[in-house]
Design a protein around this motif. Sequence first.
Motif, PDB file in Angstrom:
ATOM      1  N   ILE A  45       0.835  -1.204   0.000  1.00  0.00           N
ATOM      2  CA  ILE A  45       0.000   0.000   0.000  1.00  0.00           C
ATOM      3  C   ILE A  45       0.870   1.254   0.000  1.00  0.00           C
ATOM      4  O   ILE A  45       0.632   2.191  -0.760  1.00  0.00           O
ATOM      5  CB  ILE A  45      -0.967  -0.015   1.199  1.00  0.00           C
ATOM      6  N   ALA A  46       1.899   1.283   0.859  1.00  0.00           N
ATOM      7  CA  ALA A  46       2.778   2.451   0.941  1.00  0.00           C
ATOM      8  C   ALA A  46       3.555   2.653  -0.357  1.00  0.00           C
ATOM      9  O   ALA A  46       3.712   3.785  -0.833  1.00  0.00           O
ATOM     10  CB  ALA A  46       3.745   2.299   2.112  1.00  0.00           C
ATOM     11  N   SER A  47       4.025   1.568  -0.958  1.00  0.00           N
ATOM     12  CA  SER A  47       4.761   1.666  -2.225  1.00  0.00           C
ATOM     13  C   SER A  47       3.879   2.187  -3.334  1.00  0.00           C
ATOM     14  O   SER A  47       4.295   3.019  -4.142  1.00  0.00           O
ATOM     15  CB  SER A  47       5.321   0.294  -2.625  1.00  0.00           C
ATOM     16  N   ARG A  48       2.660   1.700  -3.379  1.00  0.00           N
ATOM     17  CA  ARG A  48       1.714   2.140  -4.407  1.00  0.00           C
ATOM     18  C   ARG A  48       1.471   3.645  -4.295  1.00  0.00           C
ATOM     19  O   ARG A  48       1.426   4.356  -5.291  1.00  0.00           O
ATOM     20  CB  ARG A  48       0.407   1.367  -4.249  1.00  0.00           C
ATOM     21  N   PHE A  49       1.341   4.125  -3.047  1.00  0.00           N
ATOM     22  CA  PHE A  49       1.118   5.550  -2.837  1.00  0.00           C
ATOM     23  C   PHE A  49       2.379   6.348  -3.198  1.00  0.00           C
ATOM     24  O   PHE A  49       2.297   7.376  -3.868  1.00  0.00           O
ATOM     25  CB  PHE A  49       0.710   5.833  -1.394  1.00  0.00           C
ATOM     26  N   ALA A  50       3.546   5.870  -2.780  1.00  0.00           N
ATOM     27  CA  ALA A  50       4.799   6.585  -3.046  1.00  0.00           C
ATOM     28  C   ALA A  50       5.122   6.627  -4.533  1.00  0.00           C
ATOM     29  O   ALA A  50       5.577   7.649  -5.052  1.00  0.00           O
ATOM     30  CB  ALA A  50       5.945   5.936  -2.278  1.00  0.00           C
ATOM     31  N   GLU A  51       4.884   5.522  -5.230  1.00  0.00           N
ATOM     32  CA  GLU A  51       5.260   5.432  -6.642  1.00  0.00           C
ATOM     33  C   GLU A  51       4.229   6.044  -7.584  1.00  0.00           C
ATOM     34  O   GLU A  51       4.578   6.630  -8.591  1.00  0.00           O
ATOM     35  CB  GLU A  51       5.491   3.964  -7.024  1.00  0.00           C
ATOM     36  N   LYS A  52       2.946   5.881  -7.260  1.00  0.00           N
ATOM     37  CA  LYS A  52       1.900   6.305  -8.190  1.00  0.00           C
ATOM     38  C   LYS A  52       0.926   7.326  -7.614  1.00  0.00           C
ATOM     39  O   LYS A  52       0.031   7.785  -8.312  1.00  0.00           O
ATOM     40  CB  LYS A  52       1.119   5.085  -8.678  1.00  0.00           C
ATOM     41  N   GLY A  53       1.082   7.630  -6.318  1.00  0.00           N
ATOM     42  CA  GLY A  53       0.160   8.565  -5.681  1.00  0.00           C
ATOM     43  C   GLY A  53      -1.236   8.007  -5.521  1.00  0.00           C
ATOM     44  O   GLY A  53      -2.185   8.751  -5.287  1.00  0.00           O
ATOM     45  N   GLU A  54      -1.382   6.686  -5.628  1.00  0.00           N
ATOM     46  CA  GLU A  54      -2.694   6.044  -5.523  1.00  0.00           C
ATOM     47  C   GLU A  54      -2.917   5.511  -4.119  1.00  0.00           C
ATOM     48  O   GLU A  54      -2.018   4.914  -3.535  1.00  0.00           O
ATOM     49  CB  GLU A  54      -2.796   4.879  -6.513  1.00  0.00           C
ATOM     50  N   LYS A  55      -4.117   5.730  -3.590  1.00  0.00           N
ATOM     51  CA  LYS A  55      -4.485   5.177  -2.295  1.00  0.00           C
ATOM     52  C   LYS A  55      -5.206   3.854  -2.538  1.00  0.00           C
ATOM     53  O   LYS A  55      -6.239   3.818  -3.191  1.00  0.00           O
ATOM     54  CB  LYS A  55      -5.382   6.146  -1.536  1.00  0.00           C
ATOM     55  N   MET A  56      -4.642   2.785  -2.020  1.00  0.00           N
ATOM     56  CA  MET A  56      -5.222   1.456  -2.195  1.00  0.00           C
ATOM     57  C   MET A  56      -5.917   1.048  -0.901  1.00  0.00           C
ATOM     58  O   MET A  56      -5.293   1.059   0.160  1.00  0.00           O
ATOM     59  CB  MET A  56      -4.138   0.442  -2.534  1.00  0.00           C
ATOM     60  N   PRO A  57      -7.190   0.715  -0.964  1.00  0.00           N
ATOM     61  CA  PRO A  57      -7.896   0.283   0.250  1.00  0.00           C
ATOM     62  C   PRO A  57      -7.338  -1.046   0.773  1.00  0.00           C
ATOM     63  O   PRO A  57      -6.927  -1.905  -0.006  1.00  0.00           O
ATOM     64  CB  PRO A  57      -9.345   0.101  -0.206  1.00  0.00           C
ATOM     65  N   MET A  58      -7.343  -1.203   2.080  1.00  0.00           N
ATOM     66  CA  MET A  58      -6.846  -2.434   2.694  1.00  0.00           C
ATOM     67  C   MET A  58      -7.654  -3.649   2.232  1.00  0.00           C
ATOM     68  O   MET A  58      -7.138  -4.749   2.178  1.00  0.00           O
ATOM     69  CB  MET A  58      -6.911  -2.300   4.216  1.00  0.00           C
ATOM     70  N   LEU A  59      -8.906  -3.443   1.891  1.00  0.00           N
ATOM     71  CA  LEU A  59      -9.741  -4.567   1.451  1.00  0.00           C
ATOM     72  C   LEU A  59      -9.828  -4.671  -0.068  1.00  0.00           C
ATOM     73  O   LEU A  59     -10.716  -5.334  -0.600  1.00  0.00           O
ATOM     74  CB  LEU A  59     -11.132  -4.454   2.072  1.00  0.00           C
ATOM     75  N   SER A  60      -8.891  -4.048  -0.784  1.00  0.00           N
ATOM     76  CA  SER A  60      -8.867  -4.141  -2.245  1.00  0.00           C
ATOM     77  C   SER A  60      -8.693  -5.595  -2.671  1.00  0.00           C
ATOM     78  O   SER A  60      -7.837  -6.301  -2.135  1.00  0.00           O
ATOM     79  CB  SER A  60      -7.701  -3.310  -2.799  1.00  0.00           C
ATOM     80  N   PRO A  61      -9.467  -6.068  -3.637  1.00  0.00           N
ATOM     81  CA  PRO A  61      -9.336  -7.448  -4.096  1.00  0.00           C
ATOM     82  C   PRO A  61      -7.951  -7.735  -4.700  1.00  0.00           C
ATOM     83  O   PRO A  61      -7.509  -8.874  -4.707  1.00  0.00           O
ATOM     84  CB  PRO A  61     -10.423  -7.584  -5.173  1.00  0.00           C
ATOM     85  N   ALA A  62      -7.267  -6.706  -5.192  1.00  0.00           N
ATOM     86  CA  ALA A  62      -5.943  -6.903  -5.800  1.00  0.00           C
ATOM     87  C   ALA A  62      -4.832  -6.997  -4.761  1.00  0.00           C
ATOM     88  O   ALA A  62      -3.743  -7.492  -5.056  1.00  0.00           O
ATOM     89  CB  ALA A  62      -5.642  -5.750  -6.756  1.00  0.00           C
ATOM     90  N   LEU A  63      -5.087  -6.540  -3.536  1.00  0.00           N
ATOM     91  CA  LEU A  63      -4.026  -6.461  -2.530  1.00  0.00           C
ATOM     92  C   LEU A  63      -3.398  -7.806  -2.170  1.00  0.00           C
ATOM     93  O   LEU A  63      -2.167  -7.906  -2.135  1.00  0.00           O
ATOM     94  CB  LEU A  63      -4.536  -5.744  -1.278  1.00  0.00           C
ATOM     95  N   PRO A  64      -4.147  -8.855  -1.900  1.00  0.00           N
ATOM     96  CA  PRO A  64      -3.504 -10.128  -1.551  1.00  0.00           C
ATOM     97  C   PRO A  64      -2.548 -10.632  -2.638  1.00  0.00           C
ATOM     98  O   PRO A  64      -1.450 -11.107  -2.342  1.00  0.00           O
ATOM     99  CB  PRO A  64      -4.673 -11.096  -1.355  1.00  0.00           C
ATOM    100  N   ARG A  65      -2.940 -10.496  -3.895  1.00  0.00           N
ATOM    101  CA  ARG A  65      -2.081 -10.938  -5.002  1.00  0.00           C
ATOM    102  C   ARG A  65      -0.810 -10.100  -5.070  1.00  0.00           C
ATOM    103  O   ARG A  65       0.287 -10.620  -5.226  1.00  0.00           O
ATOM    104  CB  ARG A  65      -2.855 -10.854  -6.321  1.00  0.00           C
ATOM    105  N   MET A  66      -0.956  -8.789  -4.929  1.00  0.00           N
ATOM    106  CA  MET A  66       0.200  -7.895  -4.993  1.00  0.00           C
ATOM    107  C   MET A  66       1.138  -8.126  -3.808  1.00  0.00           C
ATOM    108  O   MET A  66       2.365  -8.130  -3.965  1.00  0.00           O
ATOM    109  CB  MET A  66      -0.269  -6.443  -5.042  1.00  0.00           C
ATOM    110  N   ALA A  67       0.570  -8.337  -2.615  1.00  0.00           N
ATOM    111  CA  ALA A  67       1.389  -8.595  -1.428  1.00  0.00           C
ATOM    112  C   ALA A  67       2.118  -9.924  -1.550  1.00  0.00           C
ATOM    113  O   ALA A  67       3.287 -10.041  -1.170  1.00  0.00           O
ATOM    114  CB  ALA A  67       0.519  -8.567  -0.175  1.00  0.00           C
ATOM    115  N   MET A  68       1.464 -10.939  -2.110  1.00  0.00           N
ATOM    116  CA  MET A  68       2.108 -12.238  -2.312  1.00  0.00           C
ATOM    117  C   MET A  68       3.252 -12.111  -3.316  1.00  0.00           C
ATOM    118  O   MET A  68       4.316 -12.708  -3.133  1.00  0.00           O
ATOM    119  CB  MET A  68       1.102 -13.287  -2.777  1.00  0.00           C
ATOM    120  N   HIS A  69       3.059 -11.330  -4.349  1.00  0.00           N
ATOM    121  CA  HIS A  69       4.121 -11.104  -5.335  1.00  0.00           C
ATOM    122  C   HIS A  69       5.326 -10.446  -4.657  1.00  0.00           C
ATOM    123  O   HIS A  69       6.476 -10.847  -4.886  1.00  0.00           O
ATOM    124  CB  HIS A  69       3.609 -10.237  -6.484  1.00  0.00           C
TER     125      HIS A  69
END
Length: 108
Positions: A45-69
């Motif tokens: 989440i922090a990287s996404r905000f730092a790199e793209k200025g995007e706020k990603m919700p903790m319950l985003s469906p994409a988050l588990p996949r991105m965190a696993m990567h």
Amino acid sequence: AGDLMSGHCSIVYRVVSPRPGAFPAALTVQRTLPGGDSLYHAITIASRFAEKGEKMPMLSPALPRMAMHLRERVVDTLGDRNRVLHLGGGVTISSADLVSMATRKRFG
């Protein structure tokens, strides 16, 4: 919001600021089940905000996949014992030395 079985429960706190605009109007604290995933979720989440200025919700469906990567990349990086990691300011450490130091700190 969220549910305990998924590992995500949110508690929203109102933040009182001495100056308007000095702090966010609300702060959400996440409680997660143990296992280390919350660290990778937070970094993602922090990287996404730092790199793209995007706020990603903790319950985003994409988050588990991105965190696993991210977790897989960390394991691959630290698994290469000859890899040199650049910590900034010209400071480097091998992944083997970093893992060794972390192990000594954790297990004495």
